[in-house]
Design an enzyme around this catalytic site. Sequence first.
Site: not given
Lengths: 265, 397
Positions: B90, B112, B379
């Site tokens: 991210k 969010e 990830s």
Amino acid sequence: MSRIRSAFEKLGKNGQKALIPFITAGDPDPVLTVGLMHGLVAGGADIIELGVPFTDPMSDGPVIQHASERALKYGVSLKQVLGMVAEFREKDTETPIVLMGYLNPFEAMGYEKFAVEAKAAGVDGVLTVDCPPEEADQLLDSFTNAGIDPIFLIAPTTTSERIAKIASVASGYVYYVSLKGVTGATHLDFSEIEDRVNEIRKQVDLPICIGFGIRDESTAKSASRIADGVVIGSRIVQEIEQSDCQSAVKNVTAFVTSMRRAIDG
Amino acid sequence: MYDFPDSRGHFGPYGGIFVGETLMAAIEELRSVYERYRNDPEFIAEFERDLKHFVGRPSPIYHARRWSDHLGGAQILLKREDLNHTGAHKVNNTIGQAMLARRMGKKRVIAETGAGQHGVATATVAARYGLECVVYMGAEDVKRQAPNVFRMKLLGATVVPVESGSKTLKDAMNEAMRDWVTNVESTFYIIGTVAGPHPYPMIVRDFQSVIGREAKSQMMEAFGRQPDRLVACVGGGSNAIGLFYPYIEDESVRMTGVEAAGDGIATGRHAAPLCAGKPGVLHGNRSYLVQDENGQISDTHSISAGLDYPGVGPEHAWLKDTGRADYAAVTDNEALDAFHALCRFEGIIPALESSHALAHAAKIAPTMDRDKLILVNLSGRGDKDINTVAQLAGIQL
């Protein structure tokens, strides 16, 4: 002539401004909606905006979100909303009805089918909150073919280029969002709103109605001085929220009556 | 040549800009600012510098040899995004978007978050740049991802639990949109996935593409060739697009996105719009959605908060329809099995999101020859998930 256009012509002749209350279809209970709509008219509504419940009302504040949630508890669908409009039309063939909702339920029914069935039910205009003109080609074709007025929002942040684009596709009236934010917010600056509305008038040859943040006699009165109509949503939904099923129609009618007095006075 | 999205953000019939009028000006501003900087050498240099020195890139590719041997088929390679600063992919995107926010003079950022990884990555860059940061998180997710909530608070962010709707990622996104429309002049909305209105799906893809670009050169260096298959989990789909995008024109590489089948697609309790949904409009774009016949968005379910979302990035919808990528779904239980397998065989605790990709790799590896290569995007790391996993085992931490 469309019902919306004749409503504004009649108001113009009488030197009056349009009072446009909003309720969410199916809130607090689907059996009450048609009665509430008649109550709005009895209180002095000129046009009714009827919200189509949606699970994810991104542009709405908590009050209208909760109204959607209450309606969805009964599983109120777009098809049922159209049924309510048809039932309302059995007794009222004059008051224009504008559906206000989000695109996905319209898309799920299919634009063509939606437009045709809405018209048949007695719907006059549709405001699709999350569909700007750039994405609306097919939707607009369906509305034009069916004879439904597409209502568009203009915001404080809308550039004059976009106002021109909106003006080229809108009909019925345009809805000026009087503040940045979601429905039900407060703090209106009417001198700023007046400047904006006057600017918009140079580009838009339709009645301009103001909504978002109109909540009492004073704000309704100020808004009606500037615009051709006043939309009141969250405050009416609050009235419904705070009433029980027996008193909802009476309380809503009384509130709309007080708004009518404020904008006529 | 693959040249999507078009100037208005369309990937075929998907994508676009579906927002209330108040946001249109902000979206146009973002579009033009991004156009200006996306090829600006100074912007790119700063981005790459941060990825290297702050994130710790490049992330390695690791050969999961013992697990591959155990499965007895293709070799499984892991792109180690879990080793990035903040523990997931991210941060690649939040650095890029925060750089845009600063250039636009915005002093406040909002985000969010589902699993909390994007929230942490946003809080991290906000702290570093001295920006005010508010993170919206479904109340349900606040409960199941407590360590990440505390992490965000440590970093100075305000975490707002969202009580509406299903109290998960989609509701957090609604609330962030509402904040943005209210504070549109002061605030930059850092969207964490390849969804939302154009230009977000493109911006997030571009920033995350560092994953696939690195993988391409690392594969050549270490293996002298590209992998046969790419596998990545798909919630909104940012880590998958990040890995896939640089490979799109390399048609010899098969790409598979893995959605969350929750309790099983047939139970209806899943979060798999590409496998079991149909096209519609939500959160600013058109894509596949988990919805009912009336166009209402369905509640989704996944053990992994980061995949518990009824929509998916529009580019994935397009890759699915064109057949360039294919999409599968694995259940909570299959993901959990893969989670434990990676812990035991490789000494790596994976995020539950990434465990979905691992579970699919574990299914296909045995059907392939031993000289085949599957590159899985790992990830994120699983530290944030240990409470969830412990609870399922009846253990109180």
